[in-house]
Enzyme design. Sequence first.
Site, PDB file in Angstrom:
ATOM      1  N   LYS A  39     -15.129   4.374   5.692  1.00 15.45           N
ATOM      2  CA  LYS A  39     -13.907   4.341   6.496  1.00 15.45           C
ATOM      3  C   LYS A  39     -13.872   5.513   7.470  1.00 15.45           C
ATOM      4  CE  LYS A  39     -10.336   2.332   5.086  1.00 15.45           C
ATOM      5  NZ  LYS A  39      -9.029   1.909   4.532  1.00 15.45           N
ATOM      6  N   GLU A  76       0.858  -1.189   0.000  1.00 11.71           N
ATOM      7  CA  GLU A  76       0.000   0.000   0.000  1.00 11.71           C
ATOM      8  C   GLU A  76       0.890   1.233   0.000  1.00 11.71           C
ATOM      9  OE1 GLU A  76      -2.727   0.445   3.261  1.00 11.71           O
ATOM     10  OE2 GLU A  76      -3.537  -1.587   3.068  1.00 11.71           O
ATOM     11  N   GLU A  84      -9.306   8.905   6.012  1.00 11.04           N
ATOM     12  CA  GLU A  84      -9.296   7.599   5.346  1.00 11.04           C
ATOM     13  C   GLU A  84     -10.286   7.522   4.187  1.00 11.04           C
ATOM     14  OE1 GLU A  84      -7.341   5.014   6.014  1.00 11.04           O
ATOM     15  OE2 GLU A  84      -6.354   5.712   7.836  1.00 11.04           O
ATOM     16  N   GLU A 127     -13.695   5.750  -0.136  1.00 14.42           N
ATOM     17  CA  GLU A 127     -14.577   4.815   0.568  1.00 14.42           C
ATOM     18  C   GLU A 127     -15.229   5.533   1.742  1.00 14.42           C
ATOM     19  OE1 GLU A 127     -12.709   0.804   1.136  1.00 14.42           O
ATOM     20  OE2 GLU A 127     -11.012   1.760   0.114  1.00 14.42           O
TER      21      GLU A 127
END
Length: 370
Positions: free
Chosen positions: A324, A272, A329, A321
């Site tokens: 999150k 990541e 995030e 997203e």
Amino acid sequence: MASHFPRNQRFSFAAVLLLFELFTVNLITADAQIGVCYGMMGNNLPAANEVISLYRSNNIRRMRLYDPNQAALQALRDSGIELILGVPNSDLQGLATNADNARQWVQRNVLNFWPSVRIKYIAVGNEVSPVGGSSWYAQFVLPAVQNVYQAIRAQGLHDQIKVSTAIDMTLIGNSYPPSQGSFRGDVRSYLDPIIGYLLYAGAPLLVNVYPYFSYYGNPRDISLPYALFTAPNVLVWDGQYGYQNLFDAMLDSVHAAIDNTRIGYVEVVVSESGWPSDGDFGASYDNARVYLDNLVRRAGRGSPRRPSKPTEIYIFGMFDENGKSPEIEKHFGLFSPNKQKKYPFGFGGKRDGKIVMDDFNATNPLKSDM
């Protein structure tokens, strides 16, 4: 929080046009080394088959999945996309304590799809640490890795599918200078046996590397250009190795930490890396655009400590997203949930690996990389 820019920065119209042309040319040298993480923590994301089509239409040839989502695995059949397949932390205990569970997991999620789904790695657990909030899972990581490995080996697939785990940079105790990189003393009893297994199995260690969080935690000593790959020259000399960006320094601190265990040579895959476009200090569209574009360009080469091996990198993540937390995030996506690209650069075609300097070339002092 708004982004942090020197007041004297100025754009010219011609410069903007030139930068846009640079960003919209596609990439050839790095596309074989770049993947994108497909997270699903949102209630407005496209269906899995649409997502895999989006990967293919954007020439993204590698993917990380955090769990064996069956719809995604079905959609990946015959796509040609190479895959890191994740085992969620919640499944570690069951796989660690019962080898039959591991065999069934491999049958259901690997053998049922192989070889039409090109599974390259299995990531058994993500960011588990023996200290902190995930410490309870730590006892299960190596036994789960070993049971999954044995189930893969029993099928004769251990040379094609490598079994590992993903760690984060909190397990590094010292990272500066990079050659003195070492793991924290209180994680060695957890991590050393895992490294020993990886050496035996010929598997890489998966590491999540985020210069953003290092910059966020220490903006006084870490310059923004160093974090964004836009420093005009070397800022850190470490013996024979010169570092012009924080990503390479962080990555080589992991290489050194592995070497300094004296267990043996283990490769590192960056499982990541990303930069948020909103949500907190240093998170802005422009910072994210510059970091991610330069990260894609960077992927075609190795690090100063390991220059001959191009770094395999997975960008986090495919989408913003909304499920999150905390807020930061929610803003790591390359795409919006409506499948529109957030950034103009691409992943395929012809483009050189030259780093985009953009307008972030202020020469700020740097004392350390972490």
